[in-house]
Design a protein around this motif. Structure first.
Motif, mmCIF file in Angstrom:
data_model
loop_
_atom_site.group_PDB
_atom_site.id
_atom_site.type_symbol
_atom_site.label_atom_id
_atom_site.label_comp_id
_atom_site.label_asym_id
_atom_site.label_seq_id
_atom_site.Cartn_x
_atom_site.Cartn_y
_atom_site.Cartn_z
ATOM 1 N N MET A 1 -1.318 19.919 -0.210
ATOM 2 C CA MET A 1 -2.504 20.763 -0.197
ATOM 3 C C MET A 1 -2.322 21.782 0.925
ATOM 4 O O MET A 1 -2.057 21.410 2.075
ATOM 5 C CB MET A 1 -3.770 19.944 0.037
ATOM 6 N N THR A 2 -2.459 23.058 0.601
ATOM 7 C CA THR A 2 -2.322 24.100 1.615
ATOM 8 C C THR A 2 -3.712 24.554 2.043
ATOM 9 O O THR A 2 -4.563 24.879 1.213
ATOM 10 C CB THR A 2 -1.537 25.302 1.065
ATOM 11 N N LEU B 1 0.839 -1.193 0.000
ATOM 12 C CA LEU B 1 0.000 0.000 0.000
ATOM 13 C C LEU B 1 0.881 1.253 0.000
ATOM 14 O O LEU B 1 2.035 1.207 0.432
ATOM 15 C CB LEU B 1 -0.901 0.017 1.240
ATOM 16 N N PRO B 2 0.341 2.368 -0.472
ATOM 17 C CA PRO B 2 1.090 3.628 -0.343
ATOM 18 C C PRO B 2 1.327 3.962 1.129
ATOM 19 O O PRO B 2 0.561 3.565 2.009
ATOM 20 C CB PRO B 2 0.163 4.661 -0.996
ATOM 21 N N ASN B 3 2.385 4.719 1.375
ATOM 22 C CA ASN B 3 2.667 5.206 2.720
ATOM 23 C C ASN B 3 1.998 6.573 2.872
ATOM 24 O O ASN B 3 2.420 7.551 2.257
ATOM 25 C CB ASN B 3 4.174 5.312 2.925
ATOM 26 N N VAL B 4 0.933 6.638 3.675
ATOM 27 C CA VAL B 4 0.123 7.855 3.780
ATOM 28 C C VAL B 4 -0.034 8.236 5.249
ATOM 29 O O VAL B 4 -0.571 7.456 6.044
ATOM 30 C CB VAL B 4 -1.272 7.659 3.146
ATOM 31 N N ASP B 5 0.422 9.438 5.603
ATOM 32 C CA ASP B 5 0.312 9.906 6.985
ATOM 33 C C ASP B 5 0.218 11.427 6.988
ATOM 34 O O ASP B 5 1.175 12.119 6.635
ATOM 35 C CB ASP B 5 1.519 9.447 7.799
ATOM 36 N N LEU B 6 -0.941 11.923 7.382
ATOM 37 C CA LEU B 6 -1.138 13.375 7.451
ATOM 38 C C LEU B 6 -0.715 13.969 8.788
ATOM 39 O O LEU B 6 -0.770 15.183 8.976
ATOM 40 C CB LEU B 6 -2.610 13.723 7.178
ATOM 41 N N GLY B 7 -0.333 13.149 9.715
ATOM 42 C CA GLY B 7 0.143 13.660 10.992
ATOM 43 C C GLY B 7 -0.978 13.946 11.984
ATOM 44 O O GLY B 7 -2.116 13.495 11.827
ATOM 45 N N TYR C 1 -1.548 26.333 6.489
ATOM 46 C CA TYR C 1 -0.774 25.146 6.875
ATOM 47 C C TYR C 1 -0.675 24.214 5.667
ATOM 48 O O TYR C 1 -1.684 23.862 5.059
ATOM 49 C CB TYR C 1 -1.436 24.420 8.049
ATOM 50 N N PRO C 2 0.548 23.794 5.313
ATOM 51 C CA PRO C 2 0.708 22.866 4.174
ATOM 52 C C PRO C 2 0.564 21.412 4.626
ATOM 53 O O PRO C 2 1.303 20.938 5.487
ATOM 54 C CB PRO C 2 2.125 23.155 3.689
ATOM 55 N N LEU C 3 -0.395 20.722 4.050
ATOM 56 C CA LEU C 3 -0.540 19.282 4.272
ATOM 57 C C LEU C 3 0.259 18.556 3.197
ATOM 58 O O LEU C 3 0.227 18.939 2.020
ATOM 59 C CB LEU C 3 -2.004 18.866 4.203
ATOM 60 N N GLN C 4 0.945 17.502 3.586
ATOM 61 C CA GLN C 4 1.808 16.810 2.634
ATOM 62 C C GLN C 4 1.882 15.331 2.977
ATOM 63 O O GLN C 4 1.945 14.946 4.146
ATOM 64 C CB GLN C 4 3.213 17.421 2.649
ATOM 65 N N SER D 1 -5.695 5.633 2.627
ATOM 66 C CA SER D 1 -6.145 6.989 2.929
ATOM 67 C C SER D 1 -5.787 7.361 4.362
ATOM 68 O O SER D 1 -5.490 6.507 5.188
ATOM 69 C CB SER D 1 -7.659 7.114 2.706
ATOM 70 N N ASP D 2 -5.828 8.648 4.620
ATOM 71 C CA ASP D 2 -5.633 9.161 5.971
ATOM 72 C C ASP D 2 -6.438 10.444 6.080
ATOM 73 O O ASP D 2 -6.836 11.051 5.074
ATOM 74 C CB ASP D 2 -4.151 9.419 6.251
ATOM 75 N N ASP D 3 -6.689 10.854 7.308
ATOM 76 C CA ASP D 3 -7.433 12.104 7.507
ATOM 77 C C ASP D 3 -6.843 12.862 8.690
ATOM 78 O O ASP D 3 -6.154 12.283 9.533
ATOM 79 C CB ASP D 3 -8.927 11.832 7.727
ATOM 80 N N VAL D 4 -7.122 14.162 8.701
ATOM 81 C CA VAL D 4 -6.635 15.017 9.779
ATOM 82 C C VAL D 4 -7.737 16.021 10.116
ATOM 83 O O VAL D 4 -8.422 16.540 9.226
ATOM 84 C CB VAL D 4 -5.325 15.728 9.373
#
Length: 195
Positions: free
Chosen positions: A159-160, A119-125, A136-139, A186-189
């Motif tokens: 995405m800023t 799977l992709p490595n996805v982490d929005l923190g 705030y820049p999301l990456q 997917s991830d969410d913040v």
């Protein structure tokens, strides 16, 4: 003695058959006493092993492998270790799969290599707090095929967000990421606003 077989054969005490089913014979002896008997012959198919199903899948998914259904004993192997005796097999890890189909007529083996794609490595923190005028820049990790930010497909891993773009209320930003194998994660913040 007179022999009459259900196949139509006549006059012989034995016959040769090449299909399964019920066979009967009646015998009239010279001294006049008739007799009858029957037997059921089971016809076993010849084993011709094959494996149908996908040859790759994404981590955390499952796929099914299937061998031809019939009057056989089945043994599935993963990397030469037996794992099942059904004609279908649920696969949750990659490796070399074999199925052996066996009956009184013999056996046959088929094999198939299954790839497990990551799977992709996805982490929005962690969740984010914004004050008026702040951005705030999301990456997430770069190099994947598709990025979908809150339902909008892009090719950008960034995405800023700004206080003003949140429309005056707390909200959740969701990113879905697809890699070249078609695997998705997917991830969410949570974005909280502070006046």
């Amino acid at each position: 003695d007179f022999y009459t077989w259900s196949t139509g054969d006549y006059g012989t005490p034995s016959i040769e058959v090449n299909t399964g089913g019920m066979y009967s014979v009646s015998v009239n002896y010279f001294f006049g006493c008739p007799s009858e008997d029957s037997v059921y012959v089971t016809e076993y198919p010849i084993a011709e092993a094959s494996i149908s199903g996908e040859d790759m899948f994404c981590t955390n998914d499952t796929i099914w492998l299937t061998a031809p259904l019939g009057d056989f004993n089945y043994t599935w192997y993963l990397d030469d270790s037996p794992v099942s005796n059904q004609n279908t097999l649920m696969v949750t890890s990659g490796g070399n799969y074999k199925v052996m189909m066996e009956n009184l007529c013999g056996q046959d083996i088929a094999e198939k290599t299954i790839l497990e794609n990551p799977l992709p490595n996805v982490d929005l923190g962690d969740d984010i707090t914004l004050v008026p005028g702040q951005s705030y820049p999301l990456q997430v990790e770069n190099g994947y095929t598709t990025y979908i930010w809150n339902g909008v497909e892009t090719n950008s891993n960034e995405m800023t967000i700004t206080y003003e773009s949140i429309s005056g209320k707390d909200t959740t930003i969701i990113v879905e990421v697809y890699n070249s194998f078609g695997c998705e994660k997917s991830d969410d913040v949570l974005i909280e606003l502070y006046d």
